[in-house]
Motif scaffolding. Structure first.
Motif, PDB file in Angstrom:
ATOM      1  N   ILE A 186       0.828  -1.012  -0.228  1.00  0.00           N
ATOM      2  CA  ILE A 186      -0.686  -0.241  -0.175  1.00  0.00           C
ATOM      3  C   ILE A 186       1.144   0.946  -0.018  1.00  0.00           C
ATOM      4  O   ILE A 186       0.297   2.069  -0.625  1.00  0.00           O
ATOM      5  N   LYS A 187       2.355   1.328   1.043  1.00  0.00           N
ATOM      6  CA  LYS A 187       3.255   2.706   0.816  1.00  0.00           C
ATOM      7  C   LYS A 187       3.236   2.819  -0.534  1.00  0.00           C
ATOM      8  O   LYS A 187       3.911   3.936  -0.995  1.00  0.00           O
ATOM      9  N   ALA A 188       4.032   1.543  -0.847  1.00  0.00           N
ATOM     10  CA  ALA A 188       4.724   1.962  -2.121  1.00  0.00           C
ATOM     11  C   ALA A 188       3.462   2.552  -3.699  1.00  0.00           C
ATOM     12  O   ALA A 188       3.564   3.528  -4.009  1.00  0.00           O
ATOM     13  N   ILE A 189       2.148   2.123  -3.395  1.00  0.00           N
ATOM     14  CA  ILE A 189       1.469   1.883  -4.601  1.00  0.00           C
ATOM     15  C   ILE A 189       0.914   3.719  -4.000  1.00  0.00           C
ATOM     16  O   ILE A 189       0.869   4.898  -4.893  1.00  0.00           O
ATOM     17  N   ALA A 190       0.903   4.170  -3.070  1.00  0.00           N
ATOM     18  CA  ALA A 190       0.248   5.543  -2.495  1.00  0.00           C
ATOM     19  C   ALA A 190       1.622   6.184  -2.753  1.00  0.00           C
ATOM     20  O   ALA A 190       1.577   7.641  -3.602  1.00  0.00           O
ATOM     21  N   GLN A 191       2.935   5.954  -2.800  1.00  0.00           N
ATOM     22  CA  GLN A 191       4.246   6.762  -3.027  1.00  0.00           C
ATOM     23  C   GLN A 191       3.895   6.726  -4.829  1.00  0.00           C
ATOM     24  O   GLN A 191       4.169   7.989  -4.896  1.00  0.00           O
ATOM     25  N   ARG A 192       3.535   5.894  -5.361  1.00  0.00           N
ATOM     26  CA  ARG A 192       3.367   5.936  -6.945  1.00  0.00           C
ATOM     27  C   ARG A 192       2.401   7.075  -7.988  1.00  0.00           C
ATOM     28  O   ARG A 192       2.740   7.145  -8.386  1.00  0.00           O
ATOM     29  N   VAL A 193       1.704   6.824  -6.967  1.00  0.00           N
ATOM     30  CA  VAL A 193       0.147   8.169  -7.271  1.00  0.00           C
ATOM     31  C   VAL A 193      -0.115   9.033  -6.859  1.00  0.00           C
ATOM     32  O   VAL A 193      -1.062   9.735  -6.670  1.00  0.00           O
ATOM     33  N   LYS A 218      -0.843   9.700  -3.728  1.00  0.00           N
ATOM     34  CA  LYS A 218      -2.473   9.915  -2.228  1.00  0.00           C
ATOM     35  C   LYS A 218      -1.568   8.969  -1.231  1.00  0.00           C
ATOM     36  O   LYS A 218       0.041   8.880  -1.205  1.00  0.00           O
ATOM     37  N   THR A 219      -1.809   8.811  -0.103  1.00  0.00           N
ATOM     38  CA  THR A 219      -1.699   8.935   1.484  1.00  0.00           C
ATOM     39  C   THR A 219      -1.722   7.429   1.652  1.00  0.00           C
ATOM     40  O   THR A 219      -2.715   6.272   0.380  1.00  0.00           O
ATOM     41  N   PRO A 220      -1.172   6.253   2.075  1.00  0.00           N
ATOM     42  CA  PRO A 220      -1.729   4.959   2.317  1.00  0.00           C
ATOM     43  C   PRO A 220      -3.340   4.917   2.813  1.00  0.00           C
ATOM     44  O   PRO A 220      -4.110   3.707   2.387  1.00  0.00           O
ATOM     45  N   THR A 221      -3.349   5.761   3.519  1.00  0.00           N
ATOM     46  CA  THR A 221      -4.973   6.000   3.729  1.00  0.00           C
ATOM     47  C   THR A 221      -5.447   6.016   2.714  1.00  0.00           C
ATOM     48  O   THR A 221      -7.044   5.366   2.361  1.00  0.00           O
ATOM     49  N   GLN A 222      -5.369   7.128   2.089  1.00  0.00           N
ATOM     50  CA  GLN A 222      -6.201   7.245   0.546  1.00  0.00           C
ATOM     51  C   GLN A 222      -6.359   6.242  -0.132  1.00  0.00           C
ATOM     52  O   GLN A 222      -7.018   6.096  -1.122  1.00  0.00           O
ATOM     53  N   VAL A 223      -4.814   5.258  -0.467  1.00  0.00           N
ATOM     54  CA  VAL A 223      -4.660   4.341  -1.147  1.00  0.00           C
ATOM     55  C   VAL A 223      -5.874   2.837  -0.883  1.00  0.00           C
ATOM     56  O   VAL A 223      -6.625   2.664  -1.457  1.00  0.00           O
ATOM     57  N   ALA A 224      -5.930   3.238   0.666  1.00  0.00           N
ATOM     58  CA  ALA A 224      -6.887   2.317   1.174  1.00  0.00           C
ATOM     59  C   ALA A 224      -8.715   2.150   1.122  1.00  0.00           C
ATOM     60  O   ALA A 224      -9.194   1.281   0.763  1.00  0.00           O
ATOM     61  N   LEU A 225      -8.337   3.538   0.946  1.00  0.00           N
ATOM     62  CA  LEU A 225      -9.587   3.741   0.991  1.00  0.00           C
ATOM     63  C   LEU A 225     -10.615   3.766  -0.779  1.00  0.00           C
ATOM     64  O   LEU A 225     -11.703   3.578  -0.804  1.00  0.00           O
ATOM     65  N   ALA A 226      -9.729   4.734  -1.309  1.00  0.00           N
ATOM     66  CA  ALA A 226      -9.989   4.488  -2.672  1.00  0.00           C
ATOM     67  C   ALA A 226     -10.147   3.021  -3.073  1.00  0.00           C
ATOM     68  O   ALA A 226     -10.954   2.687  -4.223  1.00  0.00           O
ATOM     69  N   TRP A 227      -9.648   1.896  -3.025  1.00  0.00           N
ATOM     70  CA  TRP A 227      -9.347   0.108  -2.993  1.00  0.00           C
ATOM     71  C   TRP A 227     -10.353  -0.107  -2.808  1.00  0.00           C
ATOM     72  O   TRP A 227     -11.216  -0.930  -3.273  1.00  0.00           O
ATOM     73  N   ALA A 228     -11.112   0.351  -1.272  1.00  0.00           N
ATOM     74  CA  ALA A 228     -12.544   0.096  -0.937  1.00  0.00           C
ATOM     75  C   ALA A 228     -13.720   0.519  -2.068  1.00  0.00           C
ATOM     76  O   ALA A 228     -14.622  -0.451  -2.214  1.00  0.00           O
ATOM     77  N   ALA A 229     -13.863   1.680  -2.035  1.00  0.00           N
ATOM     78  CA  ALA A 229     -14.431   2.480  -3.392  1.00  0.00           C
ATOM     79  C   ALA A 229     -14.560   1.580  -4.873  1.00  0.00           C
ATOM     80  O   ALA A 229     -15.766   1.450  -4.957  1.00  0.00           O
ATOM     81  N   GLN A 230     -13.645   1.528  -4.990  1.00  0.00           N
ATOM     82  CA  GLN A 230     -13.600   0.582  -6.112  1.00  0.00           C
ATOM     83  C   GLN A 230     -13.984  -0.649  -6.702  1.00  0.00           C
ATOM     84  O   GLN A 230     -14.161  -1.683  -7.627  1.00  0.00           O
ATOM     85  N   ARG A 231     -13.414  -1.978  -5.550  1.00  0.00           N
ATOM     86  CA  ARG A 231     -14.361  -2.580  -6.146  1.00  0.00           C
ATOM     87  C   ARG A 231     -15.350  -2.714  -5.490  1.00  0.00           C
ATOM     88  O   ARG A 231     -15.544  -4.230  -5.642  1.00  0.00           O
TER      89      ARG A 231
END
Length: 313
Positions: A234-241, A243-256
């Protein structure tokens, strides 16, 4: 199924109810009533339109005051809001359901609810005690009522037009299947613990097949160890896009395809939790296949006792 590609403002239609549920939601499990009221007002100002409560949280009055003040200030209209609350375990007896529902409505200062959930499938001894116990301190469960009987009373609330959808919380797939099989009005919503360490793919698939909106609580793992937001994937994705790790985890929830609930009293965190953007598909695949930690943080599905709720009252 969604009505918008903008994750922050997307909604999921209620197949077995009226209207649609905003994917991004705000919970009211905040022990201090004044802090709860202010947090909800902040959330509404930021853009949250889905507010989740519960009889057990003892904050419905604070939620009601925050909503009333936001309505009076013109921050929102009632039609824009999706307000949910929950029936607690000591009110599962059919003769107690309607009174509990009406008491929640009064505390929330609302004429109707968008959703009313059975908080857990476990019935406790009826009465005023939230956690009735015997002389040994052991919980007293109620064997005199079935979940189906409680559900029939929930259906009657829909018939009366006081609530636009009904659902279940803290439920296993097996128990959900039993209700879906016999329900006259099918569950519109199921709310369970869900995060990248507990993705609940099988339950999500069943819900989607049967037109049930899946709502994830503790989508960040309730800041418990192991911390979801510290996961290296999650941290690696956050750095890449960006966003924060929090925002990545929440986006994952909504996007699925799920809705989710976050809770915070920190205005900056409230803004962060709302400010999510779609993830690239390769990031979604990474989170599905490369995250190896698997853990349930809340034992409520086994006991009916929510692990995140203080038992001070």
């Amino acid at each position: 199924m969604r009505t918008s590609n903008d994750l922050r403002n997307s909604k999921i239609p209620l197949v077995h109810g009226t209207g649609a549920i905003p994917a991004v939601g705000f919970g009211s499990l905040i022990p201090d009533r004044a802090a709860a009221k202010q947090a909800i007002k902040n959330a509404l100002e930021v853009g949250f339109r889905h507010i989740d409560g519960a009889e057990l949280y003892r904050t419905e009055d604070a939620v009601g005051e925050a909503i009333r003040e936001a309505l009076e200030a013109g921050t929102v209209t009632r039609e824009e809001l999706f307000v949910a609350t929950k029936l607690w375990n000591n009110n599962h007896r059919p003769e107690r359901v309607k009174a509990a529902f009406e008491a929640s409505l009064r505390r929330l200062q609302l004429d109707y609810l968008d959703s009313y959930l059975i908080h857990t499938p476990f019935a406790f001894k009826p009465g005023d005690e939230l956690f009735p116990a015997n002389e040994r301190g052991e919980l007293i469960y109620d064997s005199g009522v079935t979940l189906i009987e409680t559900w029939r009373e929930m259906e009657r609330l829909v018939d009366e037009g006081r609530v636009r959808s009904i659902g279940l919380s803290d439920i296993t797939l097996e128990t959900l299947k039993e209700i879906v099989e016999v329900a006259r009005i099918k569950p519109a919503v199921v709310q369970v613990e869900c995060h990248p360490y507990l993705p609940e793919w099988e339950l999500l698939e069943f819900c989607q097949q049967h037109g049930i909106v899946f709502v994830a609580f503790a989508p960040l793992g309730h800041t418990m160890e192991p911390r979801v937001t510290d996961d290296p994937v999650i941290k690696a994705i956050a750095q890449r896009v960006g966003k924060t790790p929090t925002q990545v985890a929440l986006a994952w929830a909504a996007q699925r395809g799920t809705a989710f609930l976050t809770t915070s009293t920190n205005p900056a965190h409230i803004r962060e939790n709302f400010d999510i953007s779609p993830l690239p598909q390769d990031a979604m695949e990474e989170m599905r296949h490369r995250i190896t930690t698997s853990i349930r943080l809340n034992p409520v599905v086994d006991t009916g006792v929510p692990g995140f709720v203080p038992r001070s009252k």
